[in-house]
Design a protein around this motif. Structure first.
Motif, PDB file in Angstrom:
ATOM      1  N   GLY A  88       0.808  -1.207   0.000  1.00  0.00           N
ATOM      2  CA  GLY A  88       0.000   0.000   0.000  1.00  0.00           C
ATOM      3  C   GLY A  88       0.842   1.258   0.000  1.00  0.00           C
ATOM      4  O   GLY A  88       1.983   1.257  -0.469  1.00  0.00           O
ATOM      5  N   TYR A  89       0.294   2.321   0.586  1.00  0.00           N
ATOM      6  CA  TYR A  89       0.940   3.625   0.506  1.00  0.00           C
ATOM      7  C   TYR A  89       0.661   4.441   1.759  1.00  0.00           C
ATOM      8  O   TYR A  89      -0.281   4.165   2.512  1.00  0.00           O
ATOM      9  CB  TYR A  89       0.473   4.380  -0.737  1.00  0.00           C
ATOM     10  CG  TYR A  89      -1.027   4.530  -0.863  1.00  0.00           C
ATOM     11  CD1 TYR A  89      -1.681   5.677  -0.411  1.00  0.00           C
ATOM     12  CD2 TYR A  89      -1.803   3.518  -1.436  1.00  0.00           C
ATOM     13  CE1 TYR A  89      -3.053   5.815  -0.529  1.00  0.00           C
ATOM     14  CE2 TYR A  89      -3.179   3.647  -1.560  1.00  0.00           C
ATOM     15  CZ  TYR A  89      -3.799   4.797  -1.105  1.00  0.00           C
ATOM     16  OH  TYR A  89      -5.164   4.937  -1.210  1.00  0.00           O
ATOM     17  N   LEU A  90       1.505   5.443   1.983  1.00  0.00           N
ATOM     18  CA  LEU A  90       1.363   6.340   3.121  1.00  0.00           C
ATOM     19  C   LEU A  90       0.517   7.542   2.722  1.00  0.00           C
ATOM     20  O   LEU A  90       0.708   8.118   1.652  1.00  0.00           O
ATOM     21  CB  LEU A  90       2.727   6.827   3.615  1.00  0.00           C
ATOM     22  CG  LEU A  90       3.495   5.916   4.591  1.00  0.00           C
ATOM     23  CD1 LEU A  90       3.848   4.589   3.930  1.00  0.00           C
ATOM     24  CD2 LEU A  90       4.737   6.616   5.115  1.00  0.00           C
ATOM     25  N   THR A  91      -0.397   7.921   3.609  1.00  0.00           N
ATOM     26  CA  THR A  91      -1.190   9.132   3.396  1.00  0.00           C
ATOM     27  C   THR A  91      -0.738  10.269   4.306  1.00  0.00           C
ATOM     28  O   THR A  91      -1.147  11.414   4.126  1.00  0.00           O
ATOM     29  CB  THR A  91      -2.679   8.858   3.654  1.00  0.00           C
ATOM     30  OG1 THR A  91      -2.853   8.398   5.005  1.00  0.00           O
ATOM     31  CG2 THR A  91      -3.205   7.789   2.695  1.00  0.00           C
ATOM     32  N   GLU A 139       3.423  17.555   0.011  1.00  0.00           N
ATOM     33  CA  GLU A 139       2.360  16.665  -0.445  1.00  0.00           C
ATOM     34  C   GLU A 139       2.931  15.288  -0.747  1.00  0.00           C
ATOM     35  O   GLU A 139       3.993  15.161  -1.369  1.00  0.00           O
ATOM     36  CB  GLU A 139       1.703  17.257  -1.697  1.00  0.00           C
ATOM     37  CG  GLU A 139       0.589  16.418  -2.269  1.00  0.00           C
ATOM     38  CD  GLU A 139      -0.526  16.161  -1.262  1.00  0.00           C
ATOM     39  OE1 GLU A 139      -0.748  14.980  -0.949  1.00  0.00           O
ATOM     40  OE2 GLU A 139      -1.142  17.135  -0.801  1.00  0.00           O
ATOM     41  N   LEU A 140       2.237  14.235  -0.299  1.00  0.00           N
ATOM     42  CA  LEU A 140       2.711  12.868  -0.499  1.00  0.00           C
ATOM     43  C   LEU A 140       2.141  12.229  -1.756  1.00  0.00           C
ATOM     44  O   LEU A 140       2.356  11.040  -2.001  1.00  0.00           O
ATOM     45  CB  LEU A 140       2.360  12.005   0.718  1.00  0.00           C
ATOM     46  CG  LEU A 140       2.954  12.450   2.056  1.00  0.00           C
ATOM     47  CD1 LEU A 140       2.635  11.430   3.139  1.00  0.00           C
ATOM     48  CD2 LEU A 140       4.456  12.658   1.950  1.00  0.00           C
ATOM     49  N   PHE A 141       1.420  13.012  -2.555  1.00  0.00           N
ATOM     50  CA  PHE A 141       0.831  12.512  -3.794  1.00  0.00           C
ATOM     51  C   PHE A 141       1.149  13.477  -4.933  1.00  0.00           C
ATOM     52  O   PHE A 141       1.332  14.668  -4.723  1.00  0.00           O
ATOM     53  CB  PHE A 141      -0.688  12.366  -3.651  1.00  0.00           C
ATOM     54  CG  PHE A 141      -1.111  11.395  -2.584  1.00  0.00           C
ATOM     55  CD1 PHE A 141      -1.335  10.069  -2.886  1.00  0.00           C
ATOM     56  CD2 PHE A 141      -1.272  11.821  -1.272  1.00  0.00           C
ATOM     57  CE1 PHE A 141      -1.721   9.175  -1.902  1.00  0.00           C
ATOM     58  CE2 PHE A 141      -1.659  10.936  -0.276  1.00  0.00           C
ATOM     59  CZ  PHE A 141      -1.882   9.603  -0.593  1.00  0.00           C
ATOM     60  N   THR A 142       1.181  12.934  -6.138  1.00  0.00           N
ATOM     61  CA  THR A 142       1.478  13.773  -7.299  1.00  0.00           C
ATOM     62  C   THR A 142       0.223  14.174  -8.061  1.00  0.00           C
ATOM     63  O   THR A 142       0.315  14.887  -9.061  1.00  0.00           O
ATOM     64  CB  THR A 142       2.425  13.036  -8.272  1.00  0.00           C
ATOM     65  OG1 THR A 142       1.797  11.820  -8.713  1.00  0.00           O
ATOM     66  CG2 THR A 142       3.746  12.709  -7.595  1.00  0.00           C
ATOM     67  N   GLY A 143      -0.947  13.716  -7.620  1.00  0.00           N
ATOM     68  CA  GLY A 143      -2.178  14.054  -8.321  1.00  0.00           C
ATOM     69  C   GLY A 143      -3.396  13.828  -7.456  1.00  0.00           C
ATOM     70  O   GLY A 143      -3.296  13.447  -6.287  1.00  0.00           O
ATOM     71  N   ASN A 157      -6.238  11.365  -4.476  1.00  0.00           N
ATOM     72  CA  ASN A 157      -5.111  10.666  -3.872  1.00  0.00           C
ATOM     73  C   ASN A 157      -5.400   9.167  -3.819  1.00  0.00           C
ATOM     74  O   ASN A 157      -6.417   8.731  -3.291  1.00  0.00           O
ATOM     75  CB  ASN A 157      -4.871  11.171  -2.450  1.00  0.00           C
ATOM     76  CG  ASN A 157      -4.495  12.635  -2.391  1.00  0.00           C
ATOM     77  OD1 ASN A 157      -4.577  13.254  -1.340  1.00  0.00           O
ATOM     78  ND2 ASN A 157      -4.070  13.217  -3.505  1.00  0.00           N
ATOM     79  N   ASN A 158      -4.481   8.375  -4.362  1.00  0.00           N
ATOM     80  CA  ASN A 158      -4.627   6.920  -4.317  1.00  0.00           C
ATOM     81  C   ASN A 158      -3.283   6.274  -4.626  1.00  0.00           C
ATOM     82  O   ASN A 158      -2.255   6.958  -4.696  1.00  0.00           O
ATOM     83  CB  ASN A 158      -5.721   6.433  -5.282  1.00  0.00           C
ATOM     84  CG  ASN A 158      -5.481   6.884  -6.709  1.00  0.00           C
ATOM     85  OD1 ASN A 158      -4.348   6.892  -7.192  1.00  0.00           O
ATOM     86  ND2 ASN A 158      -6.546   7.265  -7.404  1.00  0.00           N
ATOM     87  N   GLU A 159      -3.293   4.953  -4.817  1.00  0.00           N
ATOM     88  CA  GLU A 159      -2.047   4.217  -5.014  1.00  0.00           C
ATOM     89  C   GLU A 159      -1.305   4.615  -6.285  1.00  0.00           C
ATOM     90  O   GLU A 159      -0.082   4.470  -6.369  1.00  0.00           O
ATOM     91  CB  GLU A 159      -2.314   2.706  -5.018  1.00  0.00           C
ATOM     92  CG  GLU A 159      -3.067   2.163  -6.219  1.00  0.00           C
ATOM     93  CD  GLU A 159      -4.567   2.324  -6.128  1.00  0.00           C
ATOM     94  OE1 GLU A 159      -5.271   1.791  -7.017  1.00  0.00           O
ATOM     95  OE2 GLU A 159      -5.058   2.974  -5.173  1.00  0.00           O
ATOM     96  N   THR A 160      -2.014   5.128  -7.286  1.00  0.00           N
ATOM     97  CA  THR A 160      -1.370   5.428  -8.571  1.00  0.00           C
ATOM     98  C   THR A 160      -0.478   6.657  -8.519  1.00  0.00           C
ATOM     99  O   THR A 160       0.380   6.838  -9.389  1.00  0.00           O
ATOM    100  CB  THR A 160      -2.422   5.629  -9.679  1.00  0.00           C
ATOM    101  OG1 THR A 160      -3.191   6.808  -9.402  1.00  0.00           O
ATOM    102  CG2 THR A 160      -3.340   4.426  -9.784  1.00  0.00           C
ATOM    103  N   ASN A 161      -0.678   7.524  -7.510  1.00  0.00           N
ATOM    104  CA  ASN A 161       0.124   8.752  -7.444  1.00  0.00           C
ATOM    105  C   ASN A 161       0.770   8.972  -6.077  1.00  0.00           C
ATOM    106  O   ASN A 161       1.152  10.092  -5.739  1.00  0.00           O
ATOM    107  CB  ASN A 161      -0.721   9.968  -7.842  1.00  0.00           C
ATOM    108  CG  ASN A 161      -2.039  10.045  -7.098  1.00  0.00           C
ATOM    109  OD1 ASN A 161      -2.093   9.786  -5.897  1.00  0.00           O
ATOM    110  ND2 ASN A 161      -3.107  10.402  -7.801  1.00  0.00           N
ATOM    111  N   ALA A 162       0.916   7.894  -5.297  1.00  0.00           N
ATOM    112  CA  ALA A 162       1.531   7.995  -3.973  1.00  0.00           C
ATOM    113  C   ALA A 162       3.056   7.944  -4.074  1.00  0.00           C
ATOM    114  O   ALA A 162       3.616   7.058  -4.728  1.00  0.00           O
ATOM    115  CB  ALA A 162       1.037   6.867  -3.077  1.00  0.00           C
ATOM    116  N   LEU A 163       3.719   8.876  -3.399  1.00  0.00           N
ATOM    117  CA  LEU A 163       5.181   8.940  -3.431  1.00  0.00           C
ATOM    118  C   LEU A 163       5.836   7.974  -2.448  1.00  0.00           C
ATOM    119  O   LEU A 163       6.973   7.551  -2.654  1.00  0.00           O
ATOM    120  CB  LEU A 163       5.644  10.369  -3.119  1.00  0.00           C
ATOM    121  CG  LEU A 163       5.348  11.419  -4.191  1.00  0.00           C
ATOM    122  CD1 LEU A 163       5.607  12.823  -3.647  1.00  0.00           C
ATOM    123  CD2 LEU A 163       6.201  11.168  -5.434  1.00  0.00           C
TER     124      LEU A 163
END
Length: 203
Positions: free
Chosen positions: A55-58, A66-70, A73-79
């Motif tokens: 998974g990913y961190l929120t 920001e921990l996302f690029t788009g 926020n979901n798994e497809t853009n999580a850093l």
């Protein structure tokens, strides 16, 4: 140039440099009950003896970037992603409650080109590792409702500094003890084997 003039010029400069360093580098000190990270993911059980959690961190304490690029926020853009690889060591049934113990390795990755895909677990570990920990976890399953909780005891074995935005940080320190708790629900038939969401607490 006298000594007072030299000191008068150096001291403000040192203060400025210290302020710049503290702004760029961040490794927050956490108390024993402070939430350090929040995570979302899924569980896949390739066999009765093995289980992976991905998974990913929120949220990560101390990171203002920001921990996302788009969006959304979901798994497809999580850093920041995680991959936990475990082996089952014991299963005990007690009426409608099943208790499962596992051991393994937990890792967090920085993925600067996010591509998380729950159908492909390896996409959650194709970044650069920034935290590695040995783990033991206990899963308690309600076999009637299919709800479960999983408590991970983590011991950090390695960390790497990384940068997100203009902020440089580390997520932990070697030897640190962390407690990760997931709340989840089994999914049948899979995949995935379950859905999870939880938080990390550490000192």
């Amino acid at each position: 140039m006298n000594q007072k003039t030299i000191c008068g010029g150096i001291i403000p400069m040192l203060v400025l440099v210290a302020a710049m360093v503290s702004h760029v580098y961040s490794q927050p000190k956490n108390n024993a009950e402070q939430v350090t990270m929040e995570l979302i993911g899924q569980v896949t059980n390739p066999s009765p003896a093995t289980s992976i959690q991905i998974g990913y961190l929120t949220y990560a304490n101390g990171l203002e970037s920001e921990l996302f690029t788009g969006v959304p926020n979901n798994e497809t853009n999580a850093l920041l992603t995680f991959f936990s690889d475990t082996v089952t060591t014991r299963v005990i049934n007690n009426g409608t409650i099943r208790t499962i113990n596992r051991r393994g390795t937990f890792m967090i990755y920085l993925d600067t080109t996010p591509n998380g895909d729950f159908a492909d677990p390896d996409t959650f570990r194709d970044g650069s590792p920034v935290l590695t920990a040995d783990l033991r976890h206990q899963v308690i399953v309600d076999t009637i409702t299919s709800a479960f909780t999983a408590t991970f005891t983590l011991t950090v074995t390695s960390v790497e500094g990384f940068e997100i935005g203009s902020q440089y940080t580390r997520l932990g320190r070697v030897g640190q003890k962390l407690r990760l708790t997931f709340f989840g629900h089994l999914n049948s038939p899979g995949p995935p084997s379950g859905y999870i969401s939880g938080m990390m607490i550490g000192s």
